[in-house]
Write a protein that holds these residues in place. Sequence first.
Motif, PDB file in Angstrom:
ATOM      1  N   ALA A   1       0.837  -1.204   0.000  1.00 34.16           N
ATOM      2  CA  ALA A   1       0.000   0.000   0.000  1.00 34.16           C
ATOM      3  C   ALA A   1       0.871   1.254   0.000  1.00 34.16           C
ATOM      4  O   ALA A   1       1.748   1.407   0.840  1.00 34.16           O
ATOM      5  CB  ALA A   1      -0.908  -0.001   1.228  1.00 34.16           C
TER       6      ALA A   1
ATOM      7  N   MET B   1      -8.630   0.458   3.820  1.00 34.05           N
ATOM      8  CA  MET B   1      -8.991   0.345   5.227  1.00 34.05           C
ATOM      9  C   MET B   1      -8.602   1.611   5.989  1.00 34.05           C
ATOM     10  O   MET B   1      -9.074   1.856   7.077  1.00 34.05           O
ATOM     11  CB  MET B   1      -8.267  -0.845   5.875  1.00 34.05           C
TER      12      MET B   1
ATOM     13  N   ALA C   1      -0.449  -1.268   9.290  1.00 30.35           N
ATOM     14  CA  ALA C   1      -0.732   0.150   9.502  1.00 30.35           C
ATOM     15  C   ALA C   1      -2.235   0.405   9.603  1.00 30.35           C
ATOM     16  O   ALA C   1      -2.702   1.166  10.454  1.00 30.35           O
ATOM     17  CB  ALA C   1      -0.131   0.956   8.356  1.00 30.35           C
ATOM     18  N   ALA C   2      -3.007  -0.268   8.725  1.00 28.77           N
ATOM     19  CA  ALA C   2      -4.459  -0.044   8.728  1.00 28.77           C
ATOM     20  C   ALA C   2      -5.073  -0.569  10.017  1.00 28.77           C
ATOM     21  O   ALA C   2      -6.015   0.023  10.562  1.00 28.77           O
ATOM     22  CB  ALA C   2      -5.093  -0.733   7.521  1.00 28.77           C
TER      23      ALA C   2
HETATM   24  S1  SF4 Z   1      -4.989  -3.823   5.145  1.00 30.13           S
HETATM   25 FE1  SF4 Z   1      -2.962  -3.461   6.058  1.00 30.13          FE
HETATM   26  S2  SF4 Z   1      -1.596  -4.910   5.080  1.00 30.13           S
HETATM   27 FE2  SF4 Z   1      -3.451  -4.792   3.798  1.00 30.13          FE
HETATM   28  S3  SF4 Z   1      -3.061  -3.182   2.262  1.00 30.13           S
HETATM   29 FE3  SF4 Z   1      -4.008  -2.168   3.996  1.00 30.13          FE
HETATM   30  S4  SF4 Z   1      -2.327  -1.463   5.261  1.00 30.13           S
HETATM   31 FE4  SF4 Z   1      -1.507  -3.012   3.893  1.00 30.13          FE
END
Ligand code: SF4
Lengths: 87, 414
Positions: free
Chosen positions: B272, B290, B336-337
């Motif tokens: 991301a 997210m 991170a999300a």
């Molecule tokens: S949910 Fe977490 S691991 Fe998946 S793309 Fe988003 S930030 Fe990255």
Amino acid sequence: MKIKKQLIKREIAGDTILVPVGKTVYDSNGLFVLNELAAFIWDILPEVSDEVQIVERILADYEVTREVASADTAQFLRKLREMGIID
Amino acid sequence: MNKKSRTEPYISTYLHSKGRKLGLPIAGNFELTARCNFNCPMCYVHMTEEQVRAAGKELTAEQWISIAREARDRGMIFVLLTGGEPLVRRDFFEIYRGMKEMGLLISINSNGSMIRGEILEKFLADPPFRFNISLYGGCNETYENMCGQPAYTRVKENIRALRKAGVEVSLNLSITPYNYQDLAQIYADAVELDVNVRASSYMYPSIRVNGEQYGCGNRLSPEDAAKYGVAWDQLRFTGEEFAVRAQNMKNLIGDEEPECPVESEEGVRCRAGSSAFWMTWDGQMRPCGMMPGPTAYPLEVGFEAAWETIKAETAKIRLPNQCTSCAKRDVCPVCAAVCVTETGAFDQVPTYVCRQTEQTICATWEAYQNRRGADSKQAEQTICTTWKAYQDGRGVEQRMEEESSEHAAEKEGN
Ligand code: SF4
Ligand code: SF4
């Protein structure tokens, strides 16, 4: 030589990639990455009628021996046949 | 050609690592709408038609195609069309075909309920690379409870029709308070349909629809999320595989391909904001769907400038120190999300996830011991006592207490 499948050629950061479209998605394994020589052959496929012509075109553009050009061409065409991309 | 051995993952890894190095947007996720014909309580984006009208404006087909073209010119090759339910858009095929003509490899996230009749015919004539279909239960009653529609039979029929034609389907399963009792049936369905399932019992708090209610959601307690996550593992793994997993977990070795591949150990771990971006239904660019931000606006500043902003802002994100140095990191789904939706900040420890991870390790070991016919209570105690001692040593105990009281408050708040 006729390309029987629907594939779109893309250039991404120096790589040549074939993306399947339409019904070709059914019998492809996702993306195909072509090396430089394969990309060259791919581009001239519609203009040539046989393997010999491909080898001639390679020899005109690249500094390789006939032996190497023939072997590489045969190998790539075999792959394309296996995947049903050419007859 | 053996469809099971698709070469895409290898090429995808290669292209993403190249994209990451060169700053290219290799993958784009396009949330075509926030609308959906289902109404699932844990959804992070779903809005009703009225809410959508009040909240903003859905992008037109031309706008989606034009953003995709700019992204394609910068290197995008993988596209995920998602929602909401993307198929509720009447102009879905206009967008789909427009993007396909550009040489993009398209996957579609869908609840599967609308892929029949004319829509099915169109897909059979021009299939996506893959459908990721969310399966919500193993019977019509569960579907009705969870999604507001008794659509189980219909969804299963639709998946069967896609599979029969040779379209690639993979299933996403969210394990929630509404469907945990159906796991065995869902597993049996997946086997019957010959499809892979990606299950998760961790649900992100729906802060995008619920405002700033960090850490809240219609989801299982972390303990139950662990319990049913492990129950699923027991279904999908053979005894031998489960034993390997249990041993690995005990040694804190992650043995699974994570849902979002890990690319870096500090900051944002996944792709991301470094080789992938997300577009929300109303035209905002984010690193990941997210996350509530960082945000850039390609419709105003152009794709290129928006992508540069997202990359720069993503590079600044740092995960909690505690996570970076945590021994359980490799078996923990923290990202991170997760941090930002659980706590409101990227650098705060998501205690819900700590507890779920903790319990997953214990419950996996316990289940393994049970399978081996060992005394379960003793086994449970051994592993959990070991853990406790371990945590005491690292001063995590105090944090666990804080978490428990926070969790109690959260429960009361609900
Ligand atoms: S949910 Fe977490 S691991 Fe998946 S793309 Fe988003 S930030 Fe990255
Ligand atoms: S267990 Fe907790 S502290 Fe450790 S990595 Fe996971 S979320 Fe971070």
